[in-house]
Design an enzyme around this catalytic site. Structure first.
Site, PDB file in Angstrom:
ATOM      1  N   ASP A  92     -33.387 -45.942   2.578  1.00 57.55           N
ATOM      2  CA  ASP A  92     -34.766 -46.017   3.055  1.00 57.55           C
ATOM      3  C   ASP A  92     -35.706 -46.195   1.865  1.00 57.55           C
ATOM      4  OD1 ASP A  92     -34.333 -43.161   2.337  1.00 57.55           O
ATOM      5  OD2 ASP A  92     -36.388 -42.917   3.041  1.00 57.55           O
ATOM      6  N   GLU A 156     -34.822 -40.206   2.822  1.00 60.71           N
ATOM      7  CA  GLU A 156     -35.183 -39.450   1.626  1.00 60.71           C
ATOM      8  C   GLU A 156     -36.664 -39.548   1.314  1.00 60.71           C
ATOM      9  OE1 GLU A 156     -36.036 -38.481  -2.480  1.00 60.71           O
ATOM     10  OE2 GLU A 156     -36.202 -40.472  -1.578  1.00 60.71           O
TER      11      GLU A 156
END
Length: 454
Positions: A92, A156
């Protein structure tokens, strides 16, 4: 770079690495459905899973974590009796921010001035490619001497703790003898660095309400309480005159011992405008690695374009507070809440919502795994000794892994050196750093396996 078979193999694989990174960067995998479609993260997760399967990983799975994201897991068994190493990255990314400020499209890997530009190129899609390069080089030169687990996180950057909660519920899944977090970076290009500390973080949203609705500023302004003005006062109270973070009860005077960060270098790396002062006091290393730091990362209020002459009834801000090692993020959150409530003026109604939290991290840089990494760095960076630095950012998973596996050693390396401009527009990765760190990781795995047999 000193000629050796591993280094030669990695060098030969760099065109493939660039092509793969371009494919991975093309996914707008922001783990926030308000910013990008969920399908982009799903596509990125499937790409990572397919890449692991192609490398012979077993038990490859997309893990549905409690925050709604997916992490990708795979296991590559090693020789009987070999230690297990967990390799971490995340797919991500941060939002593109101001797309017009990107010199090239943010989700199109573009080579320019010797660097590869694109969102996630360094943070941290490049970290996953680094792991692949290291493993491929080992497979081409006698095999991977350890058992390898790979975990690639899907949220994250949001700080919402999905993988942490999943790991706590499945404690055997990520168990390893040592853990390599590929989400840090060298102190600067060409200087091999492990990250010894991480600041923790807490993320909160503050909403202030003062009126039932916006009012005409000519008719009511001067007596009607302005919600935006109240919010500005709250935000200003979080900093001293010199810009230092000041939250009642939170220690802001700790110091950093070790590798220092000269002011001039920091100004250049941060691209501080000429004549603009740095904020805070103490050394730069004190300020960014050893002390709390508050940042207002977003405000909701009336935009300038089309603004009406009215008194705002409501205003909202998102605040990030970085918490250094030695301080507890949960306690810091309580202190931040109390500070905001105390400094909200005019008896305005204030509500505070916590949207993310992670504890700080402190590594043991004198452990056997760090010795193995230092030896590997000497091979990948001839003539350079590995340095230990702090990092102001947060990787909440580190503390979760440290608590779940107290005997495991945790090392932090990666591609996010200052020129990478992670979290900003025009993020990029140095292909030379990708190559050298892949060589270093491969040699580390060899060194670590050998040290465990000794």
């Amino acid at each position: 770079m000193t000629a050796n078979p591993i280094a030669e193999t990695v060098a030969s694989l760099m065109p493939r690495a660039k092509a793969e990174l371009a494919e991975l960067v093309a996914f707008e995998s922001v783990a926030d459905p308000a910013v990008a479609p969920r399908s982009e993260c799903e596509a990125a997760a499937n790409w990572v899973a397919d890449a692991l399967r192609a490398e012979g990983f077993q038990d490859v799975a997309l893990l549905d974590t409690p925050d709604g994201s997916q992490s990708v897991y795979g296991l590559l068994p090693g020789p009987e009796g070999a230690p297990t190493v967990l390799l971490y990255a995340h797919y991500d990314v941060q939002p593109k921010l101001d797309e017009a400020a990107w010199v090239s499209p943010p989700f199109e890997l573009t080579e320019r001035d010797g660097r590869w530009y694109g969102r996630g190129a360094a943070d941290c899609k490049g970290g996953f490619i680094m792991h692949l390069l290291a493993l491929r080089a080992l497979k081409a030169n006698g095999g991977v001497p350890v058992s390898v687990k790979v975990i690639v996180e899907g949220s994250e950057e949001q700080g919402t703790g999905g993988l942490e909660r999943y790991a706590e519920a499945h404690p055997d899944l990520l168990a390893a003898d040592t853990i390599v977090i590929g989400d840090a970076g060298n102190f600067r290009v060409g200087l091999p660095t492990v990250t010894a500390t991480l600041r923790g973080m807490t993320m909160v949203r503050v909403t202030i309400d003062t009126l039932a609705g916006n009012l005409h500023s000519g008719q009511f302004g001067g007596a009607a309480p302005d919600a935006l003005a109240a919010l500005i006062r709250v935000l200003d109270s979080l900093r001293a005159e010199d810009g230092s973070t000041v939250i009642e009860g939170l220690d802001g005077d700790t110091t950093w011992e070790g590798l220092q960060y000269p002011d001039a270098d920091f100004r250049k790396d941060a691209k501080v405008l000429d004549g603009v002062d740095l904020i805070g006091n103490g050394t730069v290393a004190d300020r960014i690695w050893a002390r709390p730091a508050v940042t207002v990362i977003g405000i909701d209020c009336s935009p300038v374009a089309g603004a009406a002459p009215s008194v705002p009834a409501s205003a909202r801000a998102q605040i990030s507070l970085r918490v250094p090692p030695g301080q507890d993020a949960a306690e810091a959150t309580k202190l931040l809440f109390a500070h905001i409530e105390k400094h909200t003026p005019w008896n305005a109604r204030v509500s505070i919502e916590q949207v993310g939290q992670g504890q700080p991290f402190l590594a043991d840089v004198h452990s056997p795994a760090y010795t193995a990494m230092a030896d590997a760095m000497r091979v990948a960076y001839p003539g350079q000794e590995m340095q230990a630095a702090g990092m102001g950012g947060s990787i909440p998973l580190c503390n979760t892994l440290a608590e779940l596996y107290p005997s495991a050693e945790i090392l932090l390396i990666g591609l996010s050196e200052p020129d990478a401009r992670i979290h900003a527009v025009n993020e990029s990765v140095s292909p030379e750093e990708l190559e050298r760190l892949s060589v270093a990781e491969a040699h580390f795995l060899v060194n670590y396996a050998r040290s465990r047999r000794a």
